[in-house]
Design a protein around this motif. Structure first.
Motif, mmCIF file in Angstrom:
data_model
loop_
_atom_site.group_PDB
_atom_site.id
_atom_site.type_symbol
_atom_site.label_atom_id
_atom_site.label_comp_id
_atom_site.label_asym_id
_atom_site.label_seq_id
_atom_site.Cartn_x
_atom_site.Cartn_y
_atom_site.Cartn_z
ATOM 1 N N TRP A 63 -59.279 -32.305 30.517
ATOM 2 C CA TRP A 63 -58.697 -30.977 30.561
ATOM 3 C C TRP A 63 -57.976 -30.647 29.251
ATOM 4 O O TRP A 63 -58.120 -29.559 28.708
ATOM 5 N N VAL A 64 -57.212 -31.605 28.740
ATOM 6 C CA VAL A 64 -56.491 -31.381 27.479
ATOM 7 C C VAL A 64 -57.483 -31.154 26.343
ATOM 8 O O VAL A 64 -57.329 -30.212 25.558
ATOM 9 N N THR A 65 -58.501 -31.983 26.263
ATOM 10 C CA THR A 65 -59.514 -31.822 25.210
ATOM 11 C C THR A 65 -60.162 -30.447 25.285
ATOM 12 O O THR A 65 -60.317 -29.757 24.267
ATOM 13 N N ARG A 66 -60.514 -30.030 26.495
ATOM 14 C CA ARG A 66 -61.157 -28.729 26.662
ATOM 15 C C ARG A 66 -60.224 -27.580 26.300
ATOM 16 O O ARG A 66 -60.613 -26.635 25.617
ATOM 17 N N THR A 67 -58.957 -27.642 26.743
ATOM 18 C CA THR A 67 -58.044 -26.542 26.417
ATOM 19 C C THR A 67 -57.714 -26.522 24.930
ATOM 20 O O THR A 67 -57.538 -25.437 24.362
ATOM 21 N N MET A 68 -57.639 -27.684 24.309
ATOM 22 C CA MET A 68 -57.414 -27.715 22.852
ATOM 23 C C MET A 68 -58.545 -26.975 22.146
ATOM 24 O O MET A 68 -58.301 -26.198 21.219
ATOM 25 N N GLN A 69 -59.774 -27.204 22.605
ATOM 26 C CA GLN A 69 -60.935 -26.545 21.992
ATOM 27 C C GLN A 69 -60.996 -25.068 22.376
ATOM 28 O O GLN A 69 -61.163 -24.207 21.510
ATOM 29 N N ASP A 70 -60.865 -24.780 23.672
ATOM 30 C CA ASP A 70 -60.998 -23.398 24.146
ATOM 31 C C ASP A 70 -59.942 -22.474 23.537
ATOM 32 O O ASP A 70 -60.232 -21.327 23.204
ATOM 33 N N LEU A 71 -58.720 -22.965 23.415
ATOM 34 C CA LEU A 71 -57.632 -22.144 22.874
ATOM 35 C C LEU A 71 -57.482 -22.308 21.370
ATOM 36 O O LEU A 71 -56.608 -21.697 20.761
ATOM 37 N N GLN A 72 -58.318 -23.145 20.774
ATOM 38 C CA GLN A 72 -58.287 -23.435 19.334
ATOM 39 C C GLN A 72 -56.890 -23.856 18.891
ATOM 40 O O GLN A 72 -56.329 -23.328 17.921
#
Length: 131
Positions: A63-72
């Motif tokens: 989840w953290v990896t995805r939100t880091m990417q999604d929210l840049q």
């Protein structure tokens, strides 16, 4: 603008965007702004998960990896300078995570986006308030 997201602002942006004020939501959605996240916020997330105060649709790491990417999001590194700067800020509360976030904003020249009243009037800390 370079914005350091307080933990709750990050979580609200990802999970409960309706909790953000129009002004903060606009700033977070502006592609001209840089969004920064401290590892301290990841630690606070882990504590919330352990206490059962938060549920995620995936495991924390994914989840953290995805939100880091999604929210840049850009990682705001913890440094010795950040830790030492904590000593120069007069905090009204004893929350160590808040101390690290405020010191990070000060050292890196970031604007702290927060809804925490304890962080809104610290000298030398630029704030984008969610209120």
């Amino acid at each position: 603008m370079k914005l350091l997201l307080d933990t709750h602002i990050w979580l609200w942006r990802a999970l409960e965007p309706q909790r953000l004020t129009r002004r903060v939501a606009k700033a977070l959605g502006d592609p001209a702004n840089e969004l920064w996240l401290s590892p301290i916020s990841i630690g606070e997330l882990i504590v919330l998960l352990r206490k059962g105060r938060l549920m995620l649709p995936h495991d924390a790491g994914s989840w953290v990896t995805r939100t880091m990417q999604d929210l840049q999001l850009i990682e705001a590194h913890l440094t010795i300078d950040v830790a030492l700067t904590m000593g120069s800020i007069n905090f009204p509360c004893g929350d160590t995570a808040d101390h690290f976030l405020a010191a990070t904003a000060k050292v890196l020249g970031l604007t702290l986006s927060t809804a925490d009243e304890n962080l809104m009037n610290l000298p030398g800390i630029s704030v984008l308030a969610n209120r």
